[in-house]
Design an enzyme around this catalytic site. Sequence first.
Site, PDB file in Angstrom:
ATOM      1  N   ASP A   1       0.829  -1.198   0.000  1.00 22.36           N
ATOM      2  CA  ASP A   1       0.000   0.000   0.000  1.00 22.36           C
ATOM      3  C   ASP A   1       0.865   1.249   0.000  1.00 22.36           C
ATOM      4  O   ASP A   1       0.563   2.231  -0.666  1.00 22.36           O
ATOM      5  CB  ASP A   1      -0.946  -0.012   1.202  1.00 22.36           C
ATOM      6  CG  ASP A   1      -0.203  -0.021   2.539  1.00 22.36           C
ATOM      7  OD1 ASP A   1       0.882  -0.630   2.615  1.00 22.36           O
ATOM      8  OD2 ASP A   1      -0.717   0.554   3.517  1.00 22.36           O
TER       9      ASP A   1
ATOM     10  N   GLU B   1       3.811   0.213   8.124  1.00 24.66           N
ATOM     11  CA  GLU B   1       2.755  -0.628   7.558  1.00 24.66           C
ATOM     12  C   GLU B   1       3.324  -1.406   6.376  1.00 24.66           C
ATOM     13  O   GLU B   1       3.712  -2.549   6.508  1.00 24.66           O
ATOM     14  CB  GLU B   1       1.568   0.235   7.140  1.00 24.66           C
ATOM     15  CG  GLU B   1       0.338  -0.553   6.768  1.00 24.66           C
ATOM     16  CD  GLU B   1      -0.889   0.334   6.626  1.00 24.66           C
ATOM     17  OE1 GLU B   1      -1.944  -0.182   6.254  1.00 24.66           O
ATOM     18  OE2 GLU B   1      -0.791   1.557   6.889  1.00 24.66           O
TER      19      GLU B   1
ATOM     20  N   ASP C   1      -5.902  -2.467  -2.770  1.00 28.44           N
ATOM     21  CA  ASP C   1      -5.100  -1.529  -3.554  1.00 28.44           C
ATOM     22  C   ASP C   1      -4.697  -2.138  -4.893  1.00 28.44           C
ATOM     23  O   ASP C   1      -4.858  -1.529  -5.951  1.00 28.44           O
ATOM     24  CB  ASP C   1      -3.855  -1.122  -2.760  1.00 28.44           C
ATOM     25  CG  ASP C   1      -4.182  -0.381  -1.483  1.00 28.44           C
ATOM     26  OD1 ASP C   1      -4.960  -0.925  -0.670  1.00 28.44           O
ATOM     27  OD2 ASP C   1      -3.664   0.728  -1.274  1.00 28.44           O
TER      28      ASP C   1
ATOM     29  N   GLU D   1      -2.014   9.032  -0.901  1.00 22.57           N
ATOM     30  CA  GLU D   1      -3.056   8.159  -0.339  1.00 22.57           C
ATOM     31  C   GLU D   1      -4.405   8.876  -0.282  1.00 22.57           C
ATOM     32  O   GLU D   1      -5.440   8.290  -0.584  1.00 22.57           O
ATOM     33  CB  GLU D   1      -2.653   7.712   1.064  1.00 22.57           C
ATOM     34  CG  GLU D   1      -3.659   6.813   1.746  1.00 22.57           C
ATOM     35  CD  GLU D   1      -3.175   6.340   3.103  1.00 22.57           C
ATOM     36  OE1 GLU D   1      -3.703   5.318   3.586  1.00 22.57           O
ATOM     37  OE2 GLU D   1      -2.260   6.965   3.682  1.00 22.57           O
TER      38      GLU D   1
END
Length: 955
Positions: free
Chosen positions: A471, A477, A484, A749
């Site tokens: 991502d 993360e 995605d 994002e």
Amino acid sequence: MSTVVAQLWAGDRGRPEFLATGSPTVSWAVRSDELAWEQTRAELELRVDGAVSTAGVTGPVAQKVAWPFAALGPYASAELRVRVHGTGGEPSAWSPWHAVRTGPLGPQDWRAPFVTVDPALPWPERGTARFRTELTVPAGLVGALLSFTAHGIVEASLAGVRVGDEELAPGWTAYRDVLAFSTVDVTAQLAAAGDGPVVLGATVAEGWYGERFGFDGDFHRAYPGPVALAAQLRLVDADGAVTWVTTGPDWSATTMGPVTSASIYQGESVDARLLDDALLSPRAVLPGGRPVVLLDDVLADDPLAADAVRPDRLVPASAPPVRVVETVHVRNLIRTPSGATVLDLGQNLVGRVRLRVDGPAGTTITLRHAEVLENGELGVRPLRFAKATDTLVLAGAGPIDWHPRFTYHGFRYVEVTGWPGDLDPSALVAEVLHTDLVRTGHLTTSDPLLNRLHANVVWGLRGNAVSLPTDCPQRDERLGWTGDIQVFAPTASFLYDVSGFLGSWLRDLAAEQRRGPSVPVVVPNPLRFPMPPAAAWGDAATLVPDALYARYGDAGALAEQYPSMRAWVDDVRALAGDRNLWTGGFQFGDWLDPAAPPDRPADARTDADIVASAYYYRSCAALARAARVLGHDADAQEYGALAERVRAAFLAEYVTPAGRMMSDAHTAYALAIGFDLVDDERRTLLGDRLAELVRAHGYRIGTGFVGTPLVTDALEVSGHADVAYRLLLERECPSWLYPVTMGATTIWERWDSMLPDGSINPGEMTSFNHYALGAVADFLHRRVGGIASGEPGSRVVDVRPVPGGGLTSAECSLDTGYGVVQVRWTRDGDRFAMRVRVPANMRARVTLPTGTSTEVGSGEHDLTCALPAEPDAEPRTWDLETPMSAFMDDDVARAALLAACADEGYGMALGWVADGRWRSDTTLRQSLMLMTPDGMARIEAALAAVGRERAEVTG
């Protein structure tokens, strides 16, 4: 006329040198001077130990051809060649022989046990281990293959020289079920080492295997046991005798070494004062070294570690390796308001810093990485708990060339502290790291901002293709979120050959899915909390294979994923029941709808049930298509009928006869149109309403992760290409071009990851390198550039550019494997001209903007047409009875209106975009609520002046 085989390869493009299977697909490309040349048949020869086998292929297919010979065994060497026959009758010459090799092909060929350090040795926090043994090279050595893997990240060496060029090996897979190993030919490296004993060594860091995963500070290790190494070296002499060197009790290991800590998220620390020759010289001593212990023995009493010692997890690496693919130099040196020294690379990228430095012993140089600056300082808040910091302690022994080896960062800016003396920016460079994919697709247009947007999409994919599709590449993360890549797969497969990369990841998805209870939201899945099935995320199981088959036409890969595809649909079928609607429960929905508050990203305007049921239909249809391709006739009938029942239920529940969605929001309409849930009549009605919504909201984007890949296509296919272009080229926030105007070099994002005042969005999730919203590039490729796959495998392409938005030219190309198809078009007034270049053995179905269609074979083709003249702006009177939509479509009148409202202090006008007030069924008078009659009169007078000025210009 000449016809030659221009390229020949086995397996996926960009794959590791050694095949992952003894039965790879075979692909070739042909170059021919003959116009409209097509292959009628091909002959293949395979030479193994001097013996030649032959096979034939009938028809034009030359990509992903199933292996037509007996499967190769482990440690095999062979040569392959092909010649083709075409429409001209004469065969081509044989291609040059193409070498194909295998190493070990699975656990049955693996003899090396996993070894680890003695548990009695101290293990520093996020420490590393070094392993070594000594070997004597057999006389008359003719071949040496080293295969290795690890629980962690491994860098192998022979005689102190690094083995291969792969970074972050063996990558991140579903470790409990899949652990990849690499094979490297080290024959020349051993020969260069000379006579006498040679040190075979490796350094292993925790990597993803030992990383701490989680959210909000609650982090944990997902995989059991310490770092471990397994390696086997196969030596062959001139007589064919084989000698093996494998990890085992004769190896030694230590936790002492120059890499004092290493973490994917936190960074790497190195103390150059601890450098030694332990992995270089047989005479050197391994500091703190002790004999290794077998991992089986260490984990024997741990019932939770059973998977960590299963030999059937071992598979040869099939995806392209992670490598250093580019070097980027420092663009600017910045002194921040606090006095810090920050280097600007000019590009948000993923990788590491490499530096050359000299200084006194004990000098500590610290590198902190971030994607953006905020208030002139390094913007580290979006990193959350990731430190993204590397440190180097100098030994004072002269200049050192250094880079971290067991971590990576997403960054544009690097804060440097502790540098000895004056910092010369040329002493540092950024090394870009990612899976070494083969580039296939390109696009440029006459609009520089649109070109930058497309470049940002490319960089976004590059930064999130580090071993797996992630991502984001920077914060704590970096997970393989299924949603995605589900929305981005069509774009990714145009820009790069991702067949091997995503094929490997899909095998991990299937492995995690079998562990249940369904497709996880991240793959691999290191999260310890269970997640229920989620629409658009779990649908990666069906829609990513569907996208790959459309692009590459590999039926074998589709067959491999078919059980996973069917299992996902059956999971949703059980949830939907006899109503054939997936409702209730947890859903991400249209994640990050721009109207969602920063702290509630799932609060979208489109009901999550609509998203879930639309995706249920989409997956059923994809599964039915796959069943038909694979000859599963009963499944094709069953799931095709199920898709139609879901479609009927969706229409009855969520679409009114008048053409309204029950959620009157952009994504709801985009789903119904984009997923072909409606017939032509209602498609027109829904498209009209979608266009009205887009205009009413000032052509600002109104979609999140789910709607964004669909909205421009939904507008174009329903007759509103002009609205699609206005949406695409809008520059105000939220829009695709807003980040470009803010200096973005990757896709964000959030639509507003950085706010107009230069501050970072207060939301917890604020990455500046996420590719999901860049899925609009699929529309750019197909409708701006004009190239789309016309049949699975892309041997036939559909060329149908849709000019608009004031663009005067575009150039698009796609390397399909058969060759590069290229489209160039220009628009000069009402004249549209297009040149289409089609490689040998391909065809193109070309449609001009006027609707005229033709089909062409290989060669260059020039086509022209006259476009309808742009309609002249109709003279009109701008007054209080003018529809708001008319203002939105006239920049001058709208600017005058907003200026007049500002003069009157009418702050409510500032909310017209967010509230969707620029409607065709709403007059200006109706929008000026709470305004005095005198104020309305002054506004009307200002608008009347606009009308008079325009009449004078046109009059």
